[in-house]
Design an enzyme around this catalytic site. Structure first.
Site, PDB file in Angstrom:
ATOM      1  N   ASP A 164       0.847  -1.182   0.000  1.00 24.33           N
ATOM      2  CA  ASP A 164       0.000   0.000   0.000  1.00 24.33           C
ATOM      3  C   ASP A 164       0.890   1.242   0.000  1.00 24.33           C
ATOM      4  O   ASP A 164       1.857   1.322   0.759  1.00 24.33           O
ATOM      5  CB  ASP A 164      -0.891  -0.020   1.243  1.00 24.33           C
TER       6      ASP A 164
ATOM      7  N   GLU B 169       1.639   0.277  -4.984  1.00 25.58           N
ATOM      8  CA  GLU B 169       1.225   1.581  -5.486  1.00 25.58           C
ATOM      9  C   GLU B 169       2.439   2.513  -5.504  1.00 25.58           C
ATOM     10  O   GLU B 169       2.883   2.966  -4.462  1.00 25.58           O
ATOM     11  CB  GLU B 169       0.139   2.177  -4.595  1.00 25.58           C
TER      12      GLU B 169
END
Length: 886
Positions: free
Chosen positions: A475, A512
């Site tokens: 993340d 990400e």
């Protein structure tokens, strides 16, 4: 008040950096072990009867810039002034004090004072690579805690998960910043917490903090206490657990395809799962449930990995189910599809129900207790392992969603604060004033600090070795340093079956790679952003192809159309600009999609919509950034195999792009962006097209759970805390969850007028036949992907040599993308033969609302045929496509 700021940096044993000019005055370092420093009437003093300083040292100003190694580690203070710390200073002891630096004028008055940020000197003096956590030997349990700034540490041993008095209180001893103690094996199964006496810069006090072990491997409910558990105990292993490495499906990185799934979504409303298992780990062991039968279909089609949203111990959901509050689903069903009532009832209890995505990290190394049958004891450990084993046995590997970029809590008092209680001011990234950075959400972590990086890598190793997972999705990976990611990949890949019981070479990591906040443009060191990861073999999400296909971005206007949602060809009434401007946008979108279908390679050469030969990195986004940033689709090189002489054509019409858990689902975004008056069948075909394009693109395809069955969240753009009602997945295929009310107002209210029109219209609601058709289409194109290695080329050179786009230049047929993939049949183009069956592939994408004709001399002499899987689909009474030799 200035003492609340920490604007100076103790960057190494010998240097303190401060953006302050001492002028004619002198700079001093002050320290108080009891945290009694204050300034009164321009004088620095301790609030003691003696009114004396505990420590005072003069610092020497250096007429030079900071050393290069300091600037490399702390680029955001490159222009700060260096002050030399006196030689012989006992820095290790002093780091346990309240510290401040101050400028004193020639008459002794304080003209400036600030606290210190300590990570630099802590890294230099106290980096440690030995054991941490609770270590079980043959005859003892050993506790190790890294806490170099602590003045005292005790371990409180309990017999129960909560309440009661400690069975034993153990004083830990310190050696070079590591506190340790030894206890009997009878501690196993007990619980403990640490009591840490430490100066905390947020309160300017020496605090007594009660904290879990940062290296906890078990917890009681809601992380009240750390469980003393030996993960190597045979009682914690499912049958044949140690042999799971030999049962795992075999594959290369080029074969990976990923299906993103939330543990609770999977089974919370599945009546074919035992009530005690619903919403938890054990639901995956119910092999005949609707959900597991669905996953078997996907596995049989070719999906290789299940990506699970956070499964570590997170905040936001009580581990004890008896404390949950629930909403009456029957009542919610009674309200109209565009009503505000559903969201009002759901949000009224959203922080007290059993639902949250889980991006609220508390303890990284322990499975979340709310997904277990019993959150106390070792139940969650055994059940998590059973889940991994069950998924592996139906052909699916497991990826964990890890959130190392931030923590849910900080400070000395919050029950969910852990790391900031152990070494305050170290684990969390701070700004130039000394306050915690919050750009990720809250409490950004600092992987540029050595022991933070070590904790992250140790945690990855723990999940890989002890839970045998097969990959990690990071993340907000861009907030982690590139060095950390590269080191993590190397450490994981060095794991071996013989030594570690896992095949580290098969572990895939991606995330990400967004570039924002205080780390943007390498503001805190080289970060793991999309462009910085070039050549590392670490994957990052490609938002370019998503935005080009859907239109705009998640932060743009909701009605901005894209290549497959009707831009130019089926306008929805939104003002996109002049006709020529919209036509230009369509061409640019096509270029972005083609680069994406070629794995977003920087060096891939294509003809753009203007007729220019360009490389992928020369195609620009709206802000001028390059579209392409990758060096290769994967890192494993395939060997050639014999090829036959069959050619075939893949042709499909009117479909769309895939999504992720963030933002609207694929079906929802299509329903929002397309004209209100087009048919439901047309929207469904767009959904088909989206998943199909991703399935047939080079690189690793990623799908959000439910894209294959038209999943809806009733247009909710951020359902992280929207409960089971808006997040429901129905593997009986009777409903896609469309029209269950207006989504929660917090993130959606300003778009409610647009949403009401659609939710209230019954023609937007898919039927079971639409859902089954979407699943069939998804399975078809995943199967086609795995029918030829040409869809899974593993090197940049292979893609450059074999993949070509046609229908390019300014005269291109609007709305049509044509891609070919060439094999080396009979030495064609000097290419090696990779496919034993097919030697030439053509993919034609038509997003126009009507049939179109495309001609090219490039396919002359090739006897193109439909893929065998497609023949029964296309040759039906409802089909209007006919193919002849081109």
């Amino acid at each position: 008040d200035n003492m609340l700021y920490c604007r100076a940096f103790w960057v190494s044993k010998s240097i303190i950096a401060w953006d302050m000019d001492s002028g004619d005055g002198s700079c001093f370092l002050f320290g108080s072990k009891s945290a009694t420093l204050s300034v009164e009437n321009g004088e620095i003093q301790g609030i003691l009867l003696t009114k004396s300083y505990h420590v005072k040292f003069e610092l020497n100003k250096i007429n030079d810039r900071l050393p290069e190694h300091v600037i490399e580690k702390f680029p955001h203070i490159r222009d700060y002034k260096p002050f030399e710390v006196p030689r012989g200073l006992d820095a290790k002891s002093l780091l346990k004090y309240q510290l401040a630096v101050a400028i004193l004028s020639t008459d002794g008055k304080c003209t400036g004072i600030t606290g210190l940020q300590l990570p630099g000197v802590l890294d230099e003096l106290f980096f440690y690579n030995g054991p941490l956590g609770a270590i079980f030997s043959d005859d003892a349990v050993l506790l190790y805690l890294w806490a170099p700034t602590a003045q005292k540490v005790r371990a409180l041993i309990y017999g129960e998960p909560e309440g009661g008095d400690p069975l034993e209180i153990v004083e830990l001893k310190e050696s070079s910043g590591v506190w340790n103690a030894e206890g009997p094996l009878t501690w196993e199964g007990c619980y403990y917490v640490y009591e840490v006496s430490v100066y905390h810069p947020s309160t300017l006090q020496v605090e007594t903090c009660i904290a879990n072990d940062p290296y906890a491997r078990g917890l009681s409910a809601d992380g009240r206490r750390t469980l003393l558990v030996n993960l190597d105990s045979e009682t914690l292993k499912p049958e044949a657990w140690d042999n799971l490495v030999d049962e795992k499906p075999k594959l290369l990185f080029s074969d990976i395809s990923i299906y993103e799934l939330h543990v609770r979504d999977f089974s919370a409303r599945d009546n074919t799962v035992h009530p005690d298992f619903r919403g938890g780990y054990l639901a995956f062991t119910s092999l005949d449930s609707a959900g597991m039968l669905h996953l078997k279909k996907l596995s049989n089609a070719g999906i290789t990995h299940i990506h699970l949203l956070p499964t570590f111990q997170f905040a936001g959901v009580d581990d004890e189910k008896s404390k949950w509050r629930n909403v009456d689903f029957q009542m919610l069903k009674s309200f109209p599809p565009d009503s505000e009532e559903q969201q009002a009832h759901v949000t009224a209890i959203q922080d007290m129900d059993g639902y949250n995505w889980g991006y609220n990290p508390v303890i990284w190394g322990v499975p979340k207790g709310s997904y277990a049958s019993d959150p106390n004891g070792s139940c969650r450990i055994i059940e998590f392992r059973k889940m991994v084993q069950a998924l592996n046995r139906i052909g699916l590997r497991v990826v964990l969603d890890v959130v190392y970029n931030h923590l849910h809590a900080s400070g000395p008092y919050d029950e969910n604060s852990v790391l900031d209680k152990i070494v305050p001011g170290y684990y969390l990234r701070r700004n130039l004033d000394g306050f915690i950075e919050n750009s990720t959400c809250v409490n950004n972590t600092a992987s540029e600090h050595f022991m933070v990086e070590r904790l992250i890598i140790d945690d990855l190793l723990h999940w890989t070795v002890h839970y045998k997972v097969d990959g990690f999705r990071f993340d907000l990976m861009g907030h982690i340093m590139k060095r950390t990611m590269v080191k993590a990949r190397g450490v994981l890949h060095n794991l071996s079956k013989q030594r570690d019981g896992v095949d580290g070479s098969s572990i895939y990591i991606y995330g990400e790679g967004w570039n924002f906040g205080e780390v943007a443009n390498n503001g805190r060191g080289v970060n793991a952003s999309q462009f910085n990861l070039f050549g590392t073999g670490i994957g990052s999400f490609n938002d370019r192809i998503r935005d080009a296909m859907l239109g705009g971005s998640p932060f743009g206007h909701l009605l901005q159309q894209g290549f497959i949602t009707g831009l130019f060809l089926e306008p929805n009434g939104h003002d996109h600009g002049s006709e020529s401007a919209v036509d230009q946008m369509l061409g640019i979108s096509k270029d972005h999609i083609q680069v994406g279908m070629a794995a977003n390679l920087k060096d891939f050469v294509l003809i753009n919509h203007e007729g220019q030969e360009v490389e992928g990195c020369e195609v620009s986004t709206y802000d001028g950034s390059p579209v392409a940033y990758a060096s290769c689709p994967i890192e494993t090189v395939k060997t050639s195999v014999p090829s036959s002489s069959h050619y075939w054509l893949v042709f499909f019409k009117k479909v769309n792009y895939v999504s992720a858990h963030d933002n609207e689902t694929l079906f929802d975004i299509v329903s929002l962006k397309t004209p209100v008056n087009i048919s439901l069948d047309a929207r469904c075909r767009m959904n088909h097209l989206a998943t199909s394009i991703i399935a047939l693109s080079q690189g690793i395809p990623f799908f959000h759970a439910g894209d294959e069955i038209l999943r809806s969240k009733s247009l909710d753009r951020d359902s992280y805390n929207s409960g089971d009602w808006f997040n429901r997945l129905d593997f009986s295929y009777n409903s896609n969850n469309w029209g269950v009310g207006l989504p929660p107002k917090e993130k959606n209210e300003r778009h409610w007028p647009l949403m009401k029109i659609r939710l209230a219209d019954p023609s937007f609601m898919p039927q079971r036949s639409h859902i089954l058709a979407a699943l069939d289409n998804f399975s078809t194109f995943i199967s086609i992907r795995y029918s030829s290695p040409l869809f899974r080329l593993s090197t940049a050179n292979a893609i450059q040599d074999r993949v070509q786009f046609h229908n390019t230049g300014p005269s291109w047929v609007r709305g049509v993308i044509v891609m070919s993939i060439n094999d080396g049949h009979q030495g064609a183009l000097g290419l090696a033969q990779l496919d034993p069956i097919y030697s030439y592939i053509v993919v034609i994408i038509n997003v126009c609302p009507t049939d179109v004709r495309f001609t090219t001399p490039d396919f002359r002499g090739k006897n193109l045929q439909l893929h065998p899987i497609q023949v029964p689909i296309f040759l039906t009474p409802l089909d209007y496509f006919f193919f002849t030799q081109i």
